[in-house]
Enzyme design. Structure first.
Site, PDB file in Angstrom:
ATOM      1  N   GLU A 175      95.894  22.468  20.818  1.00  0.00           N
ATOM      2  CA  GLU A 175      96.929  23.380  21.303  1.00  0.00           C
ATOM      3  C   GLU A 175      97.558  22.936  22.623  1.00  0.00           C
ATOM      4  O   GLU A 175      98.566  23.507  23.051  1.00  0.00           O
ATOM      5  CB  GLU A 175      96.342  24.785  21.448  1.00  0.00           C
ATOM      6  N   GLU A 207      75.039  17.244  12.627  1.00  0.00           N
ATOM      7  CA  GLU A 207      74.685  17.698  13.975  1.00  0.00           C
ATOM      8  C   GLU A 207      73.335  17.158  14.428  1.00  0.00           C
ATOM      9  O   GLU A 207      73.022  17.171  15.619  1.00  0.00           O
ATOM     10  CB  GLU A 207      74.684  19.220  14.054  1.00  0.00           C
TER      11      GLU A 207
END
Length: 303
Positions: free
Chosen positions: A85, A116
């Site tokens: 953004e 992960e």
């Protein structure tokens, strides 16, 4: 080795929601809402640490460094979201704020088994970015123990990059490894272990602070206007014109003309209208002040 999650605040059972599966829909919603109301206050104790990270990020930007978010699962997605953004909001190069998620872009919509838990993957993902001592790496994980993040942090430190950890548990391995730690302890989730909820909300709030405050301090905001907005669609073109009008006092026609003359550069259009200079002079003046609009206007008008 068996993993002990019992000591993690994010994995404990919430005594207020033990019978949530027996409630009405509205009662479930109220329980979630009540839990969410306390999230922002959990950030209050770490505002100074967030500020310290922001100062380091601004220094990085001023020295051709980057802000790099890295995480797995929800935490990784939130980092990618915040990074993605920045270009449309502040006109930054996509390489300035980077979001890295374990498993790559595919992991934005899919769970990647074992990603992960792979410390070497965290290291290799940062190697691919050619980390240097000018960069700031913010590792994000609710548990504070994610191997992928730890591997990335350890590698970043070998390259002299500043490391920060945004976690939701106290005394975690990531907190101990980081140069600056931001432990936001949100406590047990409404649904036990569902850290996309309170923990994820807290992480989103902190990431908003880091990126927004960094852009403000770096001169990407004039007053409280996003003067580096990129007018890439109809809504953003109108927003850019509104910003120019607010900042300069010009009419909509004048704002539209200046925006066209500046090739969509909102900040340059404002400088042109406020100072009355020619279009090409506006860009030169801004370049001389590293794009800091308020500083450029102040120095020009004091001549």
């Amino acid at each position: 080795m068996k993993m002990d999650l019992t000591k993690l605040a994010t994995e404990k059972r919430n005594p207020d929601t033990l019978t949530i599966d027996e409630l009405t829909t509205l009662e479930v919603i109220r329980k979630i809402h009540e839990a969410d109301l306390g999230v922002a206050s959990c950030i209050t104790p770490v505002l100074r640490e967030i500020s310290s990270v922001v100062e380091k990020v601004v220094t990085a930007f001023e020295n051709e460094g980057r802000l790099i978010y890295i995480g797995a699962g929800t935490s990784g997605r939130l980092g990618v979201l915040d990074a993605s953004e920045c270009p449309p909001t502040y006109g930054t190069d996509p390489s300035l704020v980077v979001g890295v998620i374990a498993g790559g872009d595919y992991a934005l919509q899919h769970a990647i088994e074992g990603a992960e838990d792979d410390a070497e993957l965290g290291e290799s993902d940062l190697k691919a970015l050619k980390i240097t001592e000018r960069d700031v790496v913010v590792a994000i994980a609710a548990s504070g123990r994610t191997p992928y993040c730890l591997g990335a942090m350890k590698y970043a430190k070998t390259k002299g990059a500043l490391t920060a950890a945004l976690v939701c548990s106290l005394d975690s391995p990531m907190e101990k490894l980081a140069d600056i730690s931001i432990p936001v302890v949100t406590g047990p989730e409404v649904v036990t272990g569902s850290t996309r909820m309170k923990a994820g909300t807290a992480q989103k709030l902190v990431l908003n602070m880091i990126s927004t405050a960094s852009m403000v301090r770096w001169g990407k905001v004039y007053s409280n206007l996003m003067v580096d907005v990129q007018p890439t669609n109809e809504k953003l073109v109108q927003r850019a014109k509104n910003i120019i009008i607010e900042a300069s006092g010009a009419t909509e026609e004048e704002a539209e003309m200046a925006l066209q003359e500046q090739g969509g550069n909102t900040k340059a259009a404002i400088f042109q209208l406020v100072t009355g200079v020619a279009p090409n002079e506006a860009k030169l003046q801004l370049d001389q002040h590293n794009g800091k609009l308020k500083e450029a206007i102040r120095n020009f008008t004091q001549k």
